[in-house]
Design an enzyme around this catalytic site. Structure first.
Site, mmCIF file in Angstrom:
data_model
loop_
_atom_site.group_PDB
_atom_site.id
_atom_site.type_symbol
_atom_site.label_atom_id
_atom_site.label_comp_id
_atom_site.label_asym_id
_atom_site.label_seq_id
_atom_site.Cartn_x
_atom_site.Cartn_y
_atom_site.Cartn_z
ATOM 1 N N ASP A 130 0.680 -1.165 0.132
ATOM 2 C CA ASP A 130 0.103 -0.327 -0.080
ATOM 3 C C ASP A 130 1.134 0.938 -0.172
ATOM 4 O OD1 ASP A 130 -1.443 1.764 0.425
ATOM 5 O OD2 ASP A 130 -2.616 0.838 1.708
ATOM 6 N N VAL A 131 1.089 2.104 -1.065
ATOM 7 C CA VAL A 131 1.793 3.145 -1.664
ATOM 8 C C VAL A 131 1.203 4.401 -0.369
ATOM 9 C CG1 VAL A 131 2.487 2.207 -3.645
ATOM 10 C CG2 VAL A 131 0.905 4.287 -3.463
ATOM 11 N N ASN A 164 3.361 3.114 -10.490
ATOM 12 C CA ASN A 164 2.017 3.072 -10.948
ATOM 13 C C ASN A 164 1.006 3.468 -10.380
ATOM 14 O OD1 ASN A 164 -0.002 3.021 -13.193
ATOM 15 N ND2 ASN A 164 0.011 1.211 -12.029
ATOM 16 N N TYR A 178 -5.421 16.249 -8.669
ATOM 17 C CA TYR A 178 -4.371 16.029 -9.651
ATOM 18 C C TYR A 178 -3.571 16.692 -10.575
ATOM 19 C CZ TYR A 178 -4.223 12.185 -12.809
ATOM 20 O OH TYR A 178 -2.954 10.751 -13.877
ATOM 21 N N LYS A 211 1.051 15.705 -9.760
ATOM 22 C CA LYS A 211 2.161 15.174 -10.990
ATOM 23 C C LYS A 211 2.754 16.421 -10.872
ATOM 24 C CE LYS A 211 -0.598 11.045 -11.560
ATOM 25 N NZ LYS A 211 0.497 9.889 -11.453
#
Length: 235
Positions: A62-63, A89, A159, A163
Site C-alpha cells: 500500500d503506497v 504506476n 491531481y 503530478k
C-alpha cells in the site's frame, strides 16, 4: 550484472495500465513483481498471468503506508536480492471539477499522499536494491496534467499538483543518483481504464507500450526527462 533474469516491480499492478505493464515486462523476459494494496485482487491478477506461463509473483504493498512499503522492500530483497526496473504506476484521481481553494482538503491530502509521497517512499525504499548492483530504471507514470502550462487553468487542482510535484521529484532524484540508474516520467495519455473511463481513446495495452521502452534504455539513454509516445515533452 549476473546472468539471472532481471527483476521488475510495478505498483498498482492489478488492473488497467499497471496490469498491462506487468504482462508486457514478463513477455520481455523479466521476472515481474505485481504490487497491489488489495491482496485478493493482486493474487488473482498475478495468477492469471502465471497461468499464461509468465514469470509473475505478487507482493502486497500500500503506497499510502510507509511500513507496508518497507515490508515489501524487505520481501523483494529476500526473495530476489535485486531490482532492475521500478514502475511507479499506483495513483488516484479524486477531483471533482472544483476550485482548489474550495475543495474538501481531504481530497488534496489523499491525492498527494498517494501520487506524490507514495512514489517518494517507494523510490526511497527500493533504490538501495538498485544501488547495490549499480543499475536501475525507474519510471514514474505521470500525466500531461502535471505540465507547468496546465497550472494556468482552473480545475482538477489536486491531481494536477500531485503530478506537477511528481515531475519535480523525477528531476531532483535524477540529479542525485549515481551509477547507471535512470529515472524518467511518462504521460501515457488518456487511457480507457477505471480511472480514464470508457470513452478514452488509448487502450491500456497501447499505454503500456508507450511507457515500457524506458525500462530497457541503455547507459546513454535519457535521465530526468518527461515523455509521451517516446518523444520528450515540456515540463
Amino acid at each position: 550484472m549476473s546472468h539471472d533474469k532481471q527483476v521488475a516491480l510495478v505498483t498498482g499492478g492489478n488492473r488497467g495500465i499497471g496490469y498491462e505493464l506487468v504482462k508486457h515486462l514478463a513477455l520481455k523476459g523479466f521476472k515481474v513483481i505485481l504490487a497491489s494494496r488489495d491482496p485478493e485482487m493482486g493474487h488473482e491478477a498475478a495468477q492469471k498471468l502465471i497461468d499464461s506461463n509468465l514469470d509473475v509473483s505478487f507482493v502486497e504493498m500500500d503506497v499510502d503506508n510507509q511500513e507496508s512499503i518497507n515490508q515489501a522492500a524487505i520481501t523483494v530483497n529476500k526473495r530476489f536480492g535485486r531490482l532492475d526496473v521500478l514502475v511507479n504506476n499506483a495513483g488516484v484521481y479524486l477531483d471533482k471539477n472544483e476550485k482548489l481553494l474550495a475543495m474538501d482538503l481531504g481530497i488534496l491530502e489523499k491525492t498527494m499522499a498517494t501520487n506524490f509521497f507514495g512514489v517518494y517512499h517507494v523510490i526511497r525504499s527500493f533504490i538501495p536494491l538498485m544501488e547495490k548492483q549499480g543499475y536501475g530504471r525507474i519510471i514514474n507514470v505521470s500525466s500531461e496534467y502535471g505540465a507547468m502550462s496546465e497550472m494556468s487553468y482552473p480545475g482538477v487542482g489536486a491531481y494536477k499538483l500531485s503530478k506537477f510535484a511528481l515531475n519535480g521529484l523525477t528531476r531532483l532524484v535524477a540529479s542525485e543518483i549515481n551509477g547507471d540508474i535512470k529515472i524518467n516520467a511518462v504521460d501515457p495519455g488518456w487511457v480507457s481504464s477505471d480511472m480514464g473511463g470508457q470513452s478514452a481513446p488509448i487502450t491500456p495495452k497501447q499505454a503500456a507500450e508507450s511507457i515500457l521502452w524506458l525500462a530497457t534504455i541503455g547507459p546513454e539513454g535519457p535521465n530526468g526527462g518527461f515523455f509521451r509516445d517516446g518523444d520528450q515533452i515540456d515540463w
